[in-house]
Design a protein around this motif. Structure first.
Motif, short mmCIF file in Angstrom:
data_model
loop_
_atom_site.label_atom_id
_atom_site.label_comp_id
_atom_site.label_asym_id
_atom_site.label_seq_id
_atom_site.Cartn_x
_atom_site.Cartn_y
_atom_site.Cartn_z
N GLN A 14 0.84 -1.19 0.00
CA GLN A 14 0.00 0.00 0.00
C GLN A 14 0.87 1.25 0.00
N TYR A 15 0.77 2.00 -1.09
CA TYR A 15 1.44 3.30 -1.15
C TYR A 15 0.56 4.33 -0.45
N SER A 16 1.19 5.42 -0.06
CA SER A 16 0.47 6.47 0.66
C SER A 16 -0.71 6.99 -0.17
N ARG A 17 -1.87 7.08 0.46
CA ARG A 17 -3.10 7.63 -0.15
C ARG A 17 -3.63 6.74 -1.29
N LYS A 18 -3.23 5.47 -1.28
CA LYS A 18 -3.74 4.53 -2.28
C LYS A 18 -4.33 3.31 -1.59
N GLY A 19 -5.04 2.50 -2.38
CA GLY A 19 -5.57 1.26 -1.85
C GLY A 19 -4.52 0.16 -1.86
N PRO A 20 -4.71 -0.87 -1.03
CA PRO A 20 -3.78 -2.01 -1.06
C PRO A 20 -3.82 -2.71 -2.41
N THR A 65 3.86 0.59 2.67
CA THR A 65 3.43 -0.26 3.79
C THR A 65 3.07 -1.63 3.23
N LEU A 95 1.29 -5.24 3.93
CA LEU A 95 0.25 -5.83 4.77
C LEU A 95 0.14 -7.32 4.47
N LYS A 147 -3.31 2.37 10.26
CA LYS A 147 -3.27 1.57 9.04
C LYS A 147 -3.88 0.18 9.20
N PHE A 164 -12.46 1.56 2.53
CA PHE A 164 -12.09 0.93 1.27
C PHE A 164 -13.18 -0.02 0.81
N PHE A 217 -8.86 -3.86 -4.32
CA PHE A 217 -9.31 -2.70 -3.56
C PHE A 217 -9.42 -1.45 -4.42
N GLY A 218 -10.35 -0.59 -4.04
CA GLY A 218 -10.38 0.76 -4.56
C GLY A 218 -9.34 1.61 -3.84
N ASN A 219 -9.31 2.91 -4.18
CA ASN A 219 -8.31 3.79 -3.58
C ASN A 219 -8.80 4.48 -2.31
N GLY A 220 -9.97 4.14 -1.86
CA GLY A 220 -10.40 4.60 -0.55
C GLY A 220 -11.14 5.92 -0.55
N ARG A 258 -11.50 9.00 2.17
CA ARG A 258 -10.97 9.50 3.44
C ARG A 258 -12.03 10.36 4.09
#
Lengths: 114, 112
Positions: free
Chosen positions: A38-44, A86, A88, B41, B90, B103-106, B108
């Motif tokens: 998982q990169y910052s501000r992205k989905g896994p 990150t 997981l 996280k 997500f 997964f989508g990109n979430g 926030r």
């Protein structure tokens, strides 16, 4: 005690190093094992997927599952700055025959220094 | 050609408000999920739907109500928002039991 335990790090390594990431778990019913990045501000995003015990290799990445020890690992060879993210671990059994109940570790933050 | 897309990407709202998050997948998968990721996280499953039918409801307050109008869409409505609802939500999908999730990109969500 959490079902899945993962060292949160952070982990900082020089470029080119071999990285070892690990998770332990308590539920012996888990059959499917995954590693996500998982990169910052992205989905896994899925990196590796393994069913039951054994090793799996994909390029610079190797996943190992030892069900007898309830332990899984991800190795990254020749680490690159672009691997900084990150990581997981995740695992599941089949829930109701129709879906996954994917349980995640808490994630390990990796930084690869150029 | 995003596989799993969520809207909105960011949501800032006040306590007590009601809000919705939408999710669509174009992968042809039968199963969709909502996960919540907290500030540390940690990703935790909230709901799972298989072909529009609720399969997993993971001890989530009933202020959260998922709805699946068809197997390509899964929306999440949240009533009476609380500060503790602040997190990244997500959406994900998978083709079959035992398969990895996409997964989508979430979204926030920040509750003030």
């Amino acid at each position: 005690q959490k079902e899945v335990e993962q060292d949160p790090g952070p982990l900082s390594v020089p470029e080119g190093a071999i990285v070892s990431l690990n998770c332990t778990y308590s539920n012996s019913a888990f059959q499917y094992f995954m590693w996500y990045r998982q990169y910052s501000r992205k989905g896994p995003e899925l990196l590796m997927y393994t069913y039951s015990s054994g090793n799996k290799e994909d390029g610079r990445f190797t996943a190992q599952v030892d069900k007898s020890s309830k332990y899984i690992s991800l190795f990254i060879r020749d680490s690159q700055p672009s691997d900084s993210a990150t990581y997981l671990c995740a695992m599941s059994d089949v829930y109701g025959g129709a879906t996954n109940k994917l349980i995640f570790g808490t994630g390990t933050l990796l930084a690869v220094q150029p | 050609d995003t596989a799993v897309s969520q809207t909105p990407k960011y949501l800032v709202t006040q306590m007590g408000n009601d809000k919705s998050i939408k999710c669509e997948q174009n992968l042809g998968h039968d199963t969709m999920y909502w996960y919540k990721q907290d500030s540390k996280k940690f990703l935790k499953i909230m709901f799972s739907y298989n072909n529009k039918e609720l399969i997993i409801n993971e001890t989530v307050p009933n202020r959260f109500s998922p709805k699946s109008p068809d197997k390509a869409h899964l929306n999440l409505h949240i009533n009476s928002l609380e500060l503790g609802d602040s997190a990244v939500y997500f959406c994900a999908s998978s083709p079959a039991a035992g398969s990895p999730l996409h997964f989508g990109n979430g979204t926030r969500l920040t509750v003030t």
